[in-house]
Design a protein around this motif. Structure first.
Motif, PDB file in Angstrom:
ATOM      1  N   GLY A 169       0.777  -1.234   0.000  1.00  0.00           N
ATOM      2  CA  GLY A 169       0.000   0.000   0.000  1.00  0.00           C
ATOM      3  C   GLY A 169       0.809   1.284   0.000  1.00  0.00           C
ATOM      4  O   GLY A 169       0.257   2.368  -0.221  1.00  0.00           O
ATOM      5  N   ALA A 170       2.101   1.177   0.225  1.00  0.00           N
ATOM      6  CA  ALA A 170       2.939   2.379   0.328  1.00  0.00           C
ATOM      7  C   ALA A 170       3.289   2.941  -1.038  1.00  0.00           C
ATOM      8  O   ALA A 170       3.334   2.216  -2.026  1.00  0.00           O
ATOM      9  N   THR A 171       3.545   4.222  -1.070  1.00  0.00           N
ATOM     10  CA  THR A 171       4.005   4.855  -2.302  1.00  0.00           C
ATOM     11  C   THR A 171       5.524   5.006  -2.238  1.00  0.00           C
ATOM     12  O   THR A 171       6.119   4.980  -1.161  1.00  0.00           O
ATOM     13  N   ALA A 172       6.120   5.155  -3.406  1.00  0.00           N
ATOM     14  CA  ALA A 172       7.576   5.269  -3.497  1.00  0.00           C
ATOM     15  C   ALA A 172       8.081   6.381  -2.585  1.00  0.00           C
ATOM     16  O   ALA A 172       7.518   7.479  -2.552  1.00  0.00           O
ATOM     17  N   GLY A 173       9.111   6.082  -1.809  1.00  0.00           N
ATOM     18  CA  GLY A 173       9.705   7.063  -0.900  1.00  0.00           C
ATOM     19  C   GLY A 173       9.219   6.947   0.530  1.00  0.00           C
ATOM     20  O   GLY A 173       9.869   7.457   1.445  1.00  0.00           O
ATOM     21  N   ASN A 174       8.067   6.288   0.755  1.00  0.00           N
ATOM     22  CA  ASN A 174       7.589   6.098   2.126  1.00  0.00           C
ATOM     23  C   ASN A 174       8.464   5.072   2.825  1.00  0.00           C
ATOM     24  O   ASN A 174       8.984   4.158   2.193  1.00  0.00           O
ATOM     25  N   ALA A 175       8.603   5.210   4.135  1.00  0.00           N
ATOM     26  CA  ALA A 175       9.469   4.315   4.902  1.00  0.00           C
ATOM     27  C   ALA A 175       8.719   3.756   6.104  1.00  0.00           C
ATOM     28  O   ALA A 175       7.842   4.405   6.663  1.00  0.00           O
ATOM     29  N   ILE A 176       9.104   2.535   6.474  1.00  0.00           N
ATOM     30  CA  ILE A 176       8.574   1.908   7.684  1.00  0.00           C
ATOM     31  C   ILE A 176       9.754   1.450   8.533  1.00  0.00           C
ATOM     32  O   ILE A 176      10.753   0.963   8.001  1.00  0.00           O
ATOM     33  N   GLN A 177       9.634   1.625   9.821  1.00  0.00           N
ATOM     34  CA  GLN A 177      10.628   1.088  10.757  1.00  0.00           C
ATOM     35  C   GLN A 177      10.142  -0.297  11.135  1.00  0.00           C
ATOM     36  O   GLN A 177       9.125  -0.438  11.796  1.00  0.00           O
ATOM     37  N   TYR A 178      10.873  -1.330  10.700  1.00  0.00           N
ATOM     38  CA  TYR A 178      10.415  -2.691  10.970  1.00  0.00           C
ATOM     39  C   TYR A 178      11.110  -3.317  12.182  1.00  0.00           C
ATOM     40  O   TYR A 178      10.696  -4.376  12.645  1.00  0.00           O
ATOM     41  N   HIS A 179      12.142  -2.662  12.712  1.00  0.00           N
ATOM     42  CA  HIS A 179      12.774  -3.153  13.944  1.00  0.00           C
ATOM     43  C   HIS A 179      13.617  -2.036  14.550  1.00  0.00           C
ATOM     44  O   HIS A 179      14.137  -1.183  13.842  1.00  0.00           O
ATOM     45  N   TRP A 202      14.046  -8.558   3.695  1.00  0.00           N
ATOM     46  CA  TRP A 202      15.135  -8.902   2.769  1.00  0.00           C
ATOM     47  C   TRP A 202      14.572  -9.414   1.444  1.00  0.00           C
ATOM     48  O   TRP A 202      15.054  -9.053   0.372  1.00  0.00           O
ATOM     49  N   ILE A 203      13.554 -10.245   1.503  1.00  0.00           N
ATOM     50  CA  ILE A 203      12.922 -10.762   0.283  1.00  0.00           C
ATOM     51  C   ILE A 203      12.336  -9.607  -0.529  1.00  0.00           C
ATOM     52  O   ILE A 203      12.491  -9.554  -1.756  1.00  0.00           O
ATOM     53  N   ALA A 204      11.677  -8.661   0.145  1.00  0.00           N
ATOM     54  CA  ALA A 204      11.115  -7.492  -0.548  1.00  0.00           C
ATOM     55  C   ALA A 204      12.217  -6.698  -1.229  1.00  0.00           C
ATOM     56  O   ALA A 204      12.046  -6.188  -2.342  1.00  0.00           O
ATOM     57  N   CYS A 205      13.365  -6.613  -0.580  1.00  0.00           N
ATOM     58  CA  CYS A 205      14.514  -5.922  -1.170  1.00  0.00           C
ATOM     59  C   CYS A 205      15.003  -6.678  -2.410  1.00  0.00           C
ATOM     60  O   CYS A 205      15.277  -6.075  -3.446  1.00  0.00           O
ATOM     61  N   GLU A 206      15.102  -7.999  -2.317  1.00  0.00           N
ATOM     62  CA  GLU A 206      15.519  -8.811  -3.465  1.00  0.00           C
ATOM     63  C   GLU A 206      14.556  -8.668  -4.641  1.00  0.00           C
ATOM     64  O   GLU A 206      14.965  -8.742  -5.796  1.00  0.00           O
ATOM     65  N   LEU A 207      13.273  -8.471  -4.339  1.00  0.00           N
ATOM     66  CA  LEU A 207      12.260  -8.293  -5.385  1.00  0.00           C
ATOM     67  C   LEU A 207      12.249  -6.868  -5.940  1.00  0.00           C
ATOM     68  O   LEU A 207      11.490  -6.561  -6.851  1.00  0.00           O
ATOM     69  N   GLY A 208      13.050  -5.990  -5.354  1.00  0.00           N
ATOM     70  CA  GLY A 208      13.130  -4.611  -5.815  1.00  0.00           C
ATOM     71  C   GLY A 208      11.994  -3.728  -5.326  1.00  0.00           C
ATOM     72  O   GLY A 208      11.761  -2.652  -5.873  1.00  0.00           O
ATOM     73  N   LEU A 209      11.307  -4.158  -4.286  1.00  0.00           N
ATOM     74  CA  LEU A 209      10.155  -3.405  -3.782  1.00  0.00           C
ATOM     75  C   LEU A 209      10.539  -2.377  -2.721  1.00  0.00           C
ATOM     76  O   LEU A 209       9.827  -1.392  -2.533  1.00  0.00           O
ATOM     77  N   VAL A 210      11.630  -2.620  -2.013  1.00  0.00           N
ATOM     78  CA  VAL A 210      12.099  -1.696  -0.980  1.00  0.00           C
ATOM     79  C   VAL A 210      13.624  -1.619  -1.012  1.00  0.00           C
ATOM     80  O   VAL A 210      14.284  -2.496  -1.579  1.00  0.00           O
ATOM     81  N   HIS A 211      14.130  -0.582  -0.387  1.00  0.00           N
ATOM     82  CA  HIS A 211      15.555  -0.446  -0.111  1.00  0.00           C
ATOM     83  C   HIS A 211      15.671  -0.511   1.411  1.00  0.00           C
ATOM     84  O   HIS A 211      14.874   0.091   2.122  1.00  0.00           O
ATOM     85  N   ILE A 241      12.437   1.325   2.807  1.00  0.00           N
ATOM     86  CA  ILE A 241      11.925   2.470   2.062  1.00  0.00           C
ATOM     87  C   ILE A 241      11.379   1.962   0.733  1.00  0.00           C
ATOM     88  O   ILE A 241      12.084   1.293  -0.021  1.00  0.00           O
ATOM     89  N   ARG A 242      10.133   2.257   0.485  1.00  0.00           N
ATOM     90  CA  ARG A 242       9.433   1.752  -0.703  1.00  0.00           C
ATOM     91  C   ARG A 242      10.052   2.319  -1.966  1.00  0.00           C
ATOM     92  O   ARG A 242      10.243   3.518  -2.110  1.00  0.00           O
ATOM     93  N   SER A 243      10.391   1.429  -2.891  1.00  0.00           N
ATOM     94  CA  SER A 243      10.922   1.849  -4.185  1.00  0.00           C
ATOM     95  C   SER A 243       9.765   1.945  -5.181  1.00  0.00           C
ATOM     96  O   SER A 243       8.641   1.548  -4.885  1.00  0.00           O
ATOM     97  N   ASN A 244      10.055   2.447  -6.348  1.00  0.00           N
ATOM     98  CA  ASN A 244       9.040   2.585  -7.379  1.00  0.00           C
ATOM     99  C   ASN A 244       8.819   1.232  -8.038  1.00  0.00           C
ATOM    100  O   ASN A 244       9.767   0.527  -8.346  1.00  0.00           O
ATOM    101  N   SER A 245       7.579   0.850  -8.249  1.00  0.00           N
ATOM    102  CA  SER A 245       7.251  -0.427  -8.872  1.00  0.00           C
ATOM    103  C   SER A 245       5.976  -0.277  -9.682  1.00  0.00           C
ATOM    104  O   SER A 245       5.062   0.442  -9.298  1.00  0.00           O
ATOM    105  N   SER A 246       5.929  -0.982 -10.803  1.00  0.00           N
ATOM    106  CA  SER A 246       4.727  -0.935 -11.641  1.00  0.00           C
ATOM    107  C   SER A 246       3.704  -1.979 -11.206  1.00  0.00           C
ATOM    108  O   SER A 246       2.590  -2.011 -11.727  1.00  0.00           O
ATOM    109  N   LEU A 247       4.064  -2.832 -10.240  1.00  0.00           N
ATOM    110  CA  LEU A 247       3.145  -3.861  -9.762  1.00  0.00           C
ATOM    111  C   LEU A 247       2.002  -3.246  -8.965  1.00  0.00           C
ATOM    112  O   LEU A 247       2.185  -2.258  -8.263  1.00  0.00           O
ATOM    113  N   LYS A 248       0.845  -3.857  -9.050  1.00  0.00           N
ATOM    114  CA  LYS A 248      -0.320  -3.431  -8.269  1.00  0.00           C
ATOM    115  C   LYS A 248      -0.307  -4.143  -6.917  1.00  0.00           C
ATOM    116  O   LYS A 248       0.318  -5.185  -6.748  1.00  0.00           O
TER     117      LYS A 248
END
Length: 141
Positions: free
Chosen positions: A47-57, A88-97, A113-120
């Motif tokens: 649900g996040a847009t590119a540039g948004n960040a979440i603190q996961y730990h 880490w998996i999301a990073c490997e998929l190119g969805l976050v940094h 941090i959410r990266s730009n993606s064309s996926l829905k």
């Protein structure tokens, strides 16, 4: 003769080379009120847009996941490990940094941090929930 700053900004915009936002323009990371689960993280990424960040730990991830060095109970260590693995998996998929921000001695904030993606969103959720880390990232149980 120096190039006017406005001309540089217009050129960068037309080329898609926007300068990074200043610290004042960057949105603050989302810090969940309860520690996130894998499902929460997947939903946030979808649900996040590119540039948004979440603190996961927050803490020292390596130590907090460790069976021998952590002060966390087994169930909490498992949650921390699962969330870090899914990030880490999301990073490997190119969805976050992924980034870490030092707070103090042996104390960090871990950010995705959410990266730009064309996926829905539904496609992102499906990929995140079914993806496994690459073989080099798997840990023995």
């Amino acid at each position: 003769m120096p190039v006017p700053k406005r001309l540089i900004e217009i050129t960068q915009t037309h080329m898609g080379l926007l300068p990074p936002p200043s610290a004042d323009e960057r949105p603050a990371p989302y810090v969940p009120s309860n520690p996130p689960t894998e499902a929460n993280l997947c939903d946030w990424i979808a649900g996040a847009t590119a540039g948004n960040a979440i603190q996961y730990h927050e803490g020292l991830l390596l130590l907090d996941r460790s069976e021998h060095g952590s002060t966390h109970p087994t169930k909490e260590r498992a949650r921390i490990h699962a969330v870090a693995r899914r990030a880490w998996i999301a990073c490997e998929l190119g969805l976050v940094h992924l980034f870490s921000q030092k707070v103090g001695e042996c104390h960090f904030r871990y950010l995705a941090i959410r990266s730009n993606s064309s996926l829905k969103a539904p496609d992102i959720r499906a990929r995140l929930r079914t993806a496994e880390p690459t073989p080099s990232q798997r840990h023995p149980t």
